[in-house]
Motif scaffolding. Structure first.
Motif, PDB file in Angstrom:
ATOM      1  N   ASP A   8      47.103  39.277  76.649  1.00 55.25           N
ATOM      2  CA  ASP A   8      48.448  39.701  77.063  1.00 55.25           C
ATOM      3  C   ASP A   8      48.401  41.033  77.804  1.00 55.25           C
ATOM      4  O   ASP A   8      49.209  41.286  78.680  1.00 55.25           O
ATOM      5  CB  ASP A   8      49.369  39.824  75.847  1.00 55.25           C
ATOM      6  N   ARG A   9      47.444  41.868  77.439  1.00 53.51           N
ATOM      7  CA  ARG A   9      47.309  43.181  78.071  1.00 53.51           C
ATOM      8  C   ARG A   9      46.555  43.105  79.404  1.00 53.51           C
ATOM      9  O   ARG A   9      46.742  43.926  80.284  1.00 53.51           O
ATOM     10  CB  ARG A   9      46.593  44.119  77.106  1.00 53.51           C
ATOM     11  N   ARG A  52      34.225  48.958  78.493  1.00 52.91           N
ATOM     12  CA  ARG A  52      34.546  50.353  78.835  1.00 52.91           C
ATOM     13  C   ARG A  52      35.264  50.490  80.175  1.00 52.91           C
ATOM     14  O   ARG A  52      36.095  51.374  80.337  1.00 52.91           O
ATOM     15  CB  ARG A  52      33.272  51.197  78.882  1.00 52.91           C
ATOM     16  N   VAL A  53      34.938  49.646  81.138  1.00 57.79           N
ATOM     17  CA  VAL A  53      35.543  49.821  82.474  1.00 57.79           C
ATOM     18  C   VAL A  53      36.936  49.211  82.601  1.00 57.79           C
ATOM     19  O   VAL A  53      37.592  49.399  83.616  1.00 57.79           O
ATOM     20  CB  VAL A  53      34.637  49.266  83.608  1.00 57.79           C
ATOM     21  N   CYS A  54      37.395  48.525  81.581  1.00 58.41           N
ATOM     22  CA  CYS A  54      38.741  47.920  81.647  1.00 58.41           C
ATOM     23  C   CYS A  54      39.794  49.026  81.732  1.00 58.41           C
ATOM     24  O   CYS A  54      39.930  49.834  80.808  1.00 58.41           O
ATOM     25  CB  CYS A  54      38.994  47.038  80.424  1.00 58.41           C
ATOM     26  N   PRO A  55      40.557  49.074  82.818  1.00 54.43           N
ATOM     27  CA  PRO A  55      41.521  50.165  82.996  1.00 54.43           C
ATOM     28  C   PRO A  55      42.743  50.072  82.087  1.00 54.43           C
ATOM     29  O   PRO A  55      43.484  51.044  81.957  1.00 54.43           O
ATOM     30  CB  PRO A  55      41.917  50.056  84.474  1.00 54.43           C
ATOM     31  N   VAL A  56      42.953  48.927  81.445  1.00 49.64           N
ATOM     32  CA  VAL A  56      44.109  48.783  80.551  1.00 49.64           C
ATOM     33  C   VAL A  56      43.687  48.588  79.093  1.00 49.64           C
ATOM     34  O   VAL A  56      44.505  48.241  78.248  1.00 49.64           O
ATOM     35  CB  VAL A  56      45.034  47.634  81.016  1.00 49.64           C
ATOM     36  N   ALA A  57      42.417  48.798  78.804  1.00 50.54           N
ATOM     37  CA  ALA A  57      41.880  48.705  77.436  1.00 50.54           C
ATOM     38  C   ALA A  57      42.204  47.365  76.772  1.00 50.54           C
ATOM     39  O   ALA A  57      42.613  47.299  75.616  1.00 50.54           O
ATOM     40  CB  ALA A  57      42.367  49.873  76.586  1.00 50.54           C
ATOM     41  N   ALA A  58      41.994  46.285  77.519  1.00 51.94           N
ATOM     42  CA  ALA A  58      42.258  44.949  76.991  1.00 51.94           C
ATOM     43  C   ALA A  58      41.066  44.372  76.229  1.00 51.94           C
ATOM     44  O   ALA A  58      41.176  43.289  75.663  1.00 51.94           O
ATOM     45  CB  ALA A  58      42.647  44.006  78.127  1.00 51.94           C
ATOM     46  N   LEU A  59      39.948  45.084  76.211  1.00 48.62           N
ATOM     47  CA  LEU A  59      38.734  44.589  75.556  1.00 48.62           C
ATOM     48  C   LEU A  59      38.304  45.575  74.483  1.00 48.62           C
ATOM     49  O   LEU A  59      38.288  46.781  74.705  1.00 48.62           O
ATOM     50  CB  LEU A  59      37.614  44.417  76.583  1.00 48.62           C
ATOM     51  N   ARG A  60      37.948  45.021  73.308  1.00 47.88           N
ATOM     52  CA  ARG A  60      37.513  45.847  72.192  1.00 47.88           C
ATOM     53  C   ARG A  60      36.199  45.313  71.655  1.00 47.88           C
ATOM     54  O   ARG A  60      36.047  44.113  71.443  1.00 47.88           O
ATOM     55  CB  ARG A  60      38.579  45.828  71.108  1.00 47.88           C
ATOM     56  N   VAL A  61      35.252  46.196  71.394  1.00 46.39           N
ATOM     57  CA  VAL A  61      33.959  45.838  70.827  1.00 46.39           C
ATOM     58  C   VAL A  61      34.058  45.911  69.304  1.00 46.39           C
ATOM     59  O   VAL A  61      34.566  46.896  68.769  1.00 46.39           O
ATOM     60  CB  VAL A  61      32.855  46.801  71.315  1.00 46.39           C
ATOM     61  N   GLU A  62      33.597  44.859  68.635  1.00 48.86           N
ATOM     62  CA  GLU A  62      33.528  44.862  67.176  1.00 48.86           C
ATOM     63  C   GLU A  62      32.088  44.641  66.778  1.00 48.86           C
ATOM     64  O   GLU A  62      31.469  43.659  67.213  1.00 48.86           O
ATOM     65  CB  GLU A  62      34.400  43.760  66.579  1.00 48.86           C
ATOM     66  N   GLN A  63      31.550  45.543  65.978  1.00 44.67           N
ATOM     67  CA  GLN A  63      30.182  45.409  65.495  1.00 44.67           C
ATOM     68  C   GLN A  63      30.158  44.464  64.302  1.00 44.67           C
ATOM     69  O   GLN A  63      31.086  44.450  63.500  1.00 44.67           O
ATOM     70  CB  GLN A  63      29.616  46.773  65.103  1.00 44.67           C
ATOM     71  N   SER A  64      29.095  43.690  64.182  1.00 45.16           N
ATOM     72  CA  SER A  64      28.909  42.818  63.027  1.00 45.16           C
ATOM     73  C   SER A  64      28.698  43.679  61.799  1.00 45.16           C
ATOM     74  O   SER A  64      28.041  44.713  61.864  1.00 45.16           O
ATOM     75  CB  SER A  64      27.705  41.902  63.243  1.00 45.16           C
ATOM     76  N   THR A  65      29.239  43.225  60.670  1.00 41.06           N
ATOM     77  CA  THR A  65      29.133  44.010  59.442  1.00 41.06           C
ATOM     78  C   THR A  65      28.122  43.437  58.469  1.00 41.06           C
ATOM     79  O   THR A  65      27.937  43.965  57.387  1.00 41.06           O
ATOM     80  CB  THR A  65      30.499  44.120  58.742  1.00 41.06           C
ATOM     81  N   GLY A  66      27.506  42.342  58.821  1.00 44.02           N
ATOM     82  CA  GLY A  66      26.520  41.770  57.901  1.00 44.02           C
ATOM     83  C   GLY A  66      26.017  40.433  58.406  1.00 44.02           C
ATOM     84  O   GLY A  66      26.360  39.987  59.484  1.00 44.02           O
ATOM     85  N   ALA A  67      25.195  39.800  57.587  1.00 46.09           N
ATOM     86  CA  ALA A  67      24.566  38.537  57.997  1.00 46.09           C
ATOM     87  C   ALA A  67      25.476  37.375  57.843  1.00 46.09           C
ATOM     88  O   ALA A  67      26.246  37.089  57.086  1.00 46.09           O
ATOM     89  CB  ALA A  67      23.299  38.321  57.232  1.00 46.09           C
TER      90      ALA A  67
END
Length: 67
Positions: A8-9, A52-67
């Motif tokens: 949507d963003r 990072r280059v998205c000018p409207v911050a529509a993308l977010r990185v989520e790190q894996s928390t486990g196996a």
């Protein structure tokens, strides 16, 4: 890791797809589409750069928390 896209963003600038075409593309309406549910380790740096280059911050990185 995984990427979360706020479609949507998204304004269709396409910078993410320019930086990391192996991770992102734009659909027919110029909205981001993620090519991987979970980003393969060899593409993590590109995925982060594309988010990072998205000018409207529509993308977010989520790190894996486990196996």
């Amino acid at each position: 890791m995984r990427i979360v896209a706020d479609r949507d963003r998204c304004e269709g600038h396409g910078l993410c797809a320019d930086v990391a075409p192996e991770v992102y593309e734009l659909d027919d309406e110029a909205i981001v589409v993620l090519l991987h549910e979970t980003v393969p380790p060899e593409l993590e740096r590109k995925a982060e750069a594309g988010a990072r280059v998205c000018p409207v911050a529509a993308l977010r990185v989520e790190q894996s928390t486990g196996a």
